[in-house]
Design an enzyme around this catalytic site. Structure first.
Site, PDB file in Angstrom:
ATOM      1  N   HIS A 169       0.838  -1.188   0.000  1.00 45.81           N
ATOM      2  CA  HIS A 169       0.000   0.000   0.000  1.00 45.81           C
ATOM      3  C   HIS A 169       0.880   1.248   0.000  1.00 45.81           C
ATOM      4  CE1 HIS A 169      -3.727  -2.202   1.819  1.00 45.81           C
ATOM      5  NE2 HIS A 169      -3.263  -2.779   0.717  1.00 45.81           N
TER       6      HIS A 169
ATOM      7  N   GLU B 111       0.752   3.826   1.891  1.00 46.64           N
ATOM      8  CA  GLU B 111       1.149   4.187   3.246  1.00 46.64           C
ATOM      9  C   GLU B 111       2.332   3.334   3.716  1.00 46.64           C
ATOM     10  OE1 GLU B 111      -3.486   4.191   3.245  1.00 46.64           O
ATOM     11  OE2 GLU B 111      -1.856   3.177   2.184  1.00 46.64           O
TER      12      GLU B 111
ATOM     13  N   CYS C 188      -6.114   1.352   5.598  1.00 48.35           N
ATOM     14  CA  CYS C 188      -6.677   0.089   6.067  1.00 48.35           C
ATOM     15  C   CYS C 188      -6.064  -0.238   7.430  1.00 48.35           C
ATOM     16  CB  CYS C 188      -6.373  -1.024   5.065  1.00 48.35           C
ATOM     17  SG  CYS C 188      -4.629  -1.522   5.057  1.00 48.35           S
TER      18      CYS C 188
ATOM     19  N   CYS D 119      -2.175  -0.739   7.418  1.00 46.10           N
ATOM     20  CA  CYS D 119      -1.473   0.543   7.340  1.00 46.10           C
ATOM     21  C   CYS D 119      -1.663   1.353   8.613  1.00 46.10           C
ATOM     22  CB  CYS D 119      -1.945   1.330   6.123  1.00 46.10           C
ATOM     23  SG  CYS D 119      -1.470   0.539   4.574  1.00 46.10           S
TER      24      CYS D 119
END
Length: 152
Positions: free
Chosen positions: A79, A81, A107, A110
């Site tokens: 991801h 992040e 999410c 993260c």
């Protein structure tokens, strides 16, 4: 004369530009870590360095028809992040007391990294359905801001 953007507008604009580098077939996400109005690192979602990008045939989420917000670990990519925190670590940059600008709400995977990286504020533009992420970020007292609703 053009109106000068706020800091949130400026950094979110950069996060949107970073997202254009994404190699994900389902969602393009960009992230920017900022401290004291200085960019620390950027990240976008996609396969790890040196690993082939996903195709329609190799995207685990599409092939497995995995709904958004579920089983995030079933993906070849990282991801945005995760990548922005990893990039800061790779280059020896402290993320303590920083702000994360992200095109999408984090999410739970993260969120846990954001908390442990010492990020104190997250500004995001698009929602993401993950109640556990919301709970953990609230418990950790990470300030969550929907872009455009609260300006820095």
């Amino acid at each position: 004369m053009n109106r000068r953007p706020t800091w949130d507008e400026y950094f979110m604009g950069i996060a949107r530009l970073v997202a254009t580098r994404s190699t994900c077939l389902r969602r393009q996400v960009g992230a920017v870590l900022v401290k004291e109005k200085r960019i620390l690192a950027t990240g976008y979602n996609g396969a790890p360095s040196g690993v082939p990008h996903c195709t329609l045939e190799t995207c685990l989420r599409s092939v497995g028809n995995i709904p958004s917000g579920q089983n995030q670990e079933l993906c070849r990519g990282l991801h945005a992040e995760q990548n922005v925190i990893i990039q800061a670590a790779l280059h020896g940059v402290s993320t303590k007391n920083s702000t994360l600008y992200c095109t999408h709400k984090p999410c739970v995977l993260c969120a846990k990294m954001i908390i442990n990286a010492g990020v104190v504020r997250v500004v995001y533009e698009n929602p993401y359905p993950d109640p556990l992420a919301d709970q953990l970020l609230e418990e950790a007292q990470v300030t969550m801001c929907v872009f455009g609703e609260e300006e820095d």
